[in-house]
Motif scaffolding. Structure first.
Motif, short mmCIF file in Angstrom:
data_model
loop_
_atom_site.label_atom_id
_atom_site.label_comp_id
_atom_site.label_asym_id
_atom_site.label_seq_id
_atom_site.Cartn_x
_atom_site.Cartn_y
_atom_site.Cartn_z
N CYS A 47 0.22 6.58 2.75
CA CYS A 47 1.16 7.54 2.18
C CYS A 47 0.94 8.97 2.70
N HIS A 61 0.78 -1.23 0.00
CA HIS A 61 0.00 0.00 0.00
C HIS A 61 0.82 1.29 0.00
N HIS A 102 -6.88 6.79 -6.87
CA HIS A 102 -6.34 6.04 -5.73
C HIS A 102 -4.92 5.53 -5.99
N LYS A 103 -4.73 4.99 -7.20
CA LYS A 103 -3.47 4.32 -7.49
C LYS A 103 -2.30 5.28 -7.63
N ARG A 114 -4.21 3.16 0.54
CA ARG A 114 -2.96 3.74 0.03
C ARG A 114 -2.82 5.19 0.45
N ARG A 140 4.98 -0.02 -3.55
CA ARG A 140 4.05 -0.92 -4.23
C ARG A 140 4.34 -1.00 -5.73
#
Length: 375
Positions: free
Chosen positions: A177, A36, A209-210, A173, A40
């Motif tokens: 972060c 996460h 999100h990614k 995530r 990643r």
């Protein structure tokens, strides 16, 4: 077996068990970071430029602590203020002429912001005391008509603002972060003596999100105008460059740049002095990236804590724009007084602007004297 030997054996086992538990926690944290965090596999897999939908105004509603936000804060009965804002937005969306985003951010008393305070960019305006009972009036005056809010005294925002997505209940995530980035940002800001000039604020999910870590920087550009730049895949190692190049010099960090507030641009000059082409996707968001929910042909809602009926705590209003609306810590410690050498550029912009105005006035005065003499 002697009793003393048995007791000694038991005592010796305690630190061994403790150490094993400690190592287990560390291993779990490492696995969590790989899955996460900043290590990643999906990091840096996509081109970020063009993953922000076009908008011209960003409204931040200060509300509680990011740790307490539910996944859909705008749809929660336990959070009546954001829910009321979302309800009124749905009712007035066809009246809003400026492409507007509305995002929940953290209310921090130590920074002078309480529940219900509102910040508006690029106007650099702040209001206090938005409540359920006066949301309609706020929308009518500020969001729809573009006027000063009659329900509260208007204040002015100063300096630069960095909004970091730390909405962990929405996406793990961001929850991993975001807080780490905020801590690193505040550490580097403190090291440069810029605590009074740069504010770091946690915000709700801003889409993508990614791309975590995600953050948005609102600061003066090279021409002095307030700009809003979005960054993704940000890690703690990127923080010094964001402060020393982006905020201090107005240089965009290309590899992390997602897009900006305002009309789409064909290209942007980055920190390494190369032109960075955004391609055909500049200024428009991809549905798979931002999870856009189209409410109608003219309304786009960016994917930030999206709730029912397409309403979100980060709302993007897509009606036609109203043209009238306006290094590591140790390395820096070794550098000592040279740390802030690039920061006077922020003041130089104002000096150069004032100098240009004075020069123009002087030229007019000379021309007028020559005209009088010739007459």
């Amino acid at each position: 077996m002697p009793l003393t030997h048995i007791i000694g054996t038991r005592i010796c086992c305690v630190p061994i068990l403790f150490r094993n538990h400690h190592f287990s926690l560390m291993a779990s944290a490492a696995v969590g970071d790989v899955k996460h965090g900043f290590s990643r596999p999906e990091m840096y897999k996509e081109n970020l430029a063009g993953t922000v939908d076009a908008y011209d105004r960003h409204v931040f509603l200060c509300y509680k602590n990011h740790v307490t936000w539910p996944p859909r804060v705008e749809a929660s009965d336990n959070d009546p203020l954001p829910k009321r804002v979302a309800t009124v937005w749905r009712a007035r969306k066809n009246d809003i002429a400026v492409k507007t985003k509305i995002t929940v951010c953290e209310a921090r008393e130590e920074a002078g912001f309480s529940d219900g305070d509102v910040m508006i960019f690029p106007e650099m305006i702040k209001y206090r005391g938005l409540e359920e009972s006066n949301v309609d009036g706020f929308f009518d005056d500020v969001i729809v008509r573009g006027k000063a809010w009659s329900g509260a005294e208007q204040g002015v925002l100063a300096g630069s603002y960095i909004f970091v997505c730390a909405h962990g209940s929405r996406d793990v995530r961001c929850g991993v972060c975001g807080p780490i980035l905020m801590e690193k940002l505040n550490e580097e800001i403190q090291l440069r003596g810029l605590k009074d000039q740069i504010s770091v604020v946690a915000c709700s999910h801003v889409g993508g999100h990614k791309y975590a870590g995600n953050l948005i920087i609102y600061s003066p550009g090279p021409d002095g105008k307030i700009m809003g730049h979005w960054y993704g895949y940000v890690t703690p190692n990127d923080v010094p460059a964001l402060l020393d190049q982006h905020i201090a010099k107005g240089e965009v960090i290309q590899k992390l740049w997602r897009g900006q507030m305002g009309s789409p641009v064909a290209e942007i000059k980055g920190a390494d002095d190369h032109k960075h082409a955004n391609g055909d996707d500049t200024g428009r968001s991809k549905q798979s990236d931002l999870e856009i929910n189209n409410m109608s042909n003219n309304i786009n809602v960016a994917g930030c804590c999206q709730g029912g009926n397409g309403v979100s705590c980060c709302i993007s209003e897509g009606i036609e724009q109203n043209k009238g609306i306006n290094k590591t810590t140790e390395e820096y410690k070794k550098q000592g007084s040279n740390i802030s050498s690039c920061w006077p550029l922020l003041q130089k912009r104002d000096i150069l602007t004032a100098g240009g105005i004075l020069g123009a006035l002087a030229a007019v005065a000379v021309a007028y004297k020559l005209y009088r003499r010739s007459g």
